[in-house]
Motif scaffolding. Structure first.
Motif, mmCIF file in Angstrom:
data_model
loop_
_atom_site.group_PDB
_atom_site.id
_atom_site.type_symbol
_atom_site.label_atom_id
_atom_site.label_comp_id
_atom_site.label_asym_id
_atom_site.label_seq_id
_atom_site.Cartn_x
_atom_site.Cartn_y
_atom_site.Cartn_z
ATOM 1 N N CYS A 1 0.833 -1.206 0.000
ATOM 2 C CA CYS A 1 0.000 0.000 0.000
ATOM 3 C C CYS A 1 0.868 1.256 0.000
ATOM 4 O O CYS A 1 0.560 2.241 -0.689
ATOM 5 N N ILE B 1 -5.881 3.269 5.920
ATOM 6 C CA ILE B 1 -5.840 1.877 5.459
ATOM 7 C C ILE B 1 -5.360 1.014 6.626
ATOM 8 O O ILE B 1 -4.285 1.260 7.176
ATOM 9 N N GLU C 1 -13.090 -0.510 0.624
ATOM 10 C CA GLU C 1 -13.567 0.482 1.591
ATOM 11 C C GLU C 1 -14.596 -0.158 2.518
ATOM 12 O O GLU C 1 -15.474 -0.897 2.072
ATOM 13 N N TYR D 1 -10.250 1.908 4.826
ATOM 14 C CA TYR D 1 -10.057 0.755 3.960
ATOM 15 C C TYR D 1 -9.372 -0.387 4.710
ATOM 16 O O TYR D 1 -8.627 -0.153 5.660
ATOM 17 N N ILE E 1 -7.222 -0.414 -3.725
ATOM 18 C CA ILE E 1 -7.379 0.789 -2.891
ATOM 19 C C ILE E 1 -6.839 2.014 -3.619
ATOM 20 O O ILE E 1 -7.472 3.079 -3.621
#
Length: 327
Positions: free
Chosen positions: A17, A121, A279, A286, A312
């Motif tokens: 991420c 996240i 989400e 998320y 995401i």
């Protein structure tokens, strides 16, 4: 301190991420309560992955290992190199204690600071909270829910609870380092998910009597120098120095609930999220990685959840509130 995006958890998926955030030019920060890839660090020293190295790669960065199945140390080296080579923005040893949605942003408090983020996240995995046996004596210091290496158990009577990969690996290692191993297995056989090259080994060791095993059995009580096992033939008491209860782990549901995430009402306890964007029911919050499976901890792995980072990122790219504040 204000950030566009805060990522909680610096495991492989949290790192994935972070790579996506960096590529998009977003102002992000990763917060990790332990070491980099903390769960992998806490794996047994001699663990070998079930997956091949290319399935553990993130962002198409090559992972070269000496053998098709990489070791724990090779994985640590790979994710460490990915992190340092890309100068990812990560704060280690900083625990997030609370997340609160305040209007259009989130307020996060850690044990060191406070942050405000437009998006959050959560990629915290599930390795931090063990599934307890809930039996008398489980609080004794000789009982452990994590296994690191075999040497301390040489010449000791050791009960290993479970029949998963971790239980089988621990049993075989301890036996080969001179420990007297007894496996306590709730089911009728060694688990079918056990690595295909290891399962025949442990079955043969049980059949020849090198490793003792009680199937369809559970620990009834634990005492300082013995344990009592509930078996199909009744209660049996055996000498014991250590109990290694490798009965699985669960996500920190309380942390997610405190953030406002809802769950399915069945035993799977799966958090609510959109599988196209990741989400949750909380706008701007998320989930990524194995935490998405709730109690189904065998549903998501590194190899099939690394795609969450891109899902995401695609969702964030379409979010006006994210695009308006490019780093």
């Amino acid at each position: 301190m204000e950030k566009q995006i805060i990522i909680i958890g610096a495991g492989p998926i949290g790192i994935a991420c972070a790579l996506e955030c960096k590529k998009h030019g977003w102002d992000y920060l990763v917060l990790e309560k332990g070491s980099l890839t903390n769960s992998l660090f806490n794996y047994p020293l001699n663990m070998t992955f079930f997956s091949t190295s290319e399935k553990l790669e993130i962002d198409r960065i090559p992972f070269i290992s000496n053998n098709p199945k990489p070791s724990r140390n090779e994985a640590l080296e790979y994710y460490r190199r990915v992190t340092t080579a890309n100068t990812l923005n990560i704060n280690l040893y900083e625990k997030v204690e609370s997340i609160k949605k305040h209007e259009e942003t989130f307020l996060l408090k850690t044990d060191k600071a406070e942050y405000r983020a437009h998006k959050v996240i959560i990629a915290t995995g599930f390795y931090d909270i063990p599934n307890y046996l809930n039996v008398k004596g489980e609080q004794l210091p000789k009982v452990m829910h994590y296994y690191k290496e075999a040497h301390p158990f040489t010449l000791q009577n050791v009960a290993v609870v479970g029949a998963s990969n971790s239980s089988v690996d621990a049993s075989l290692e301890i036996y080969r380092k001179g420990g007297n191993v007894t496996m306590i297995v709730r089911g009728h056989e060694i688990g079918e998910r056990v690595k295909y090259w290891v399962r025949p080994d442990v079955i043969n060791r049980i059949e020849e009597g090198s490793i003792k095993a009680f199937f369809n059995s559970e620990i009834h009580t634990i005492e300082p120098h013995q344990i009592t096992v509930k078996t199909p033939e009744g209660l049996k008491t055996i000498p014991n120095d250590y109990v290694i209860a490798l009965t699985g782990y669960r996500p920190n549901f309380d942390f997610l609930k405190q953030a406002g995430v809802t769950f399915s009402e069945d035993k799977k306890h799966i958090p609510t999220y959109n599988d196209e964007t990741m989400e949750t029911n909380v706008d701007g919050l998320y989930l990524a990685g194995v935490i998405c499976g709730g109690m189904e901890t065998h549903k998501w792995f590194i190899e099939n959840s690394r795609i969450h980072a891109k899902l995401i990122a695609e969702a964030l790219e379409k979010s006006p509130s994210t695009l308006q504040i490019k780093a």
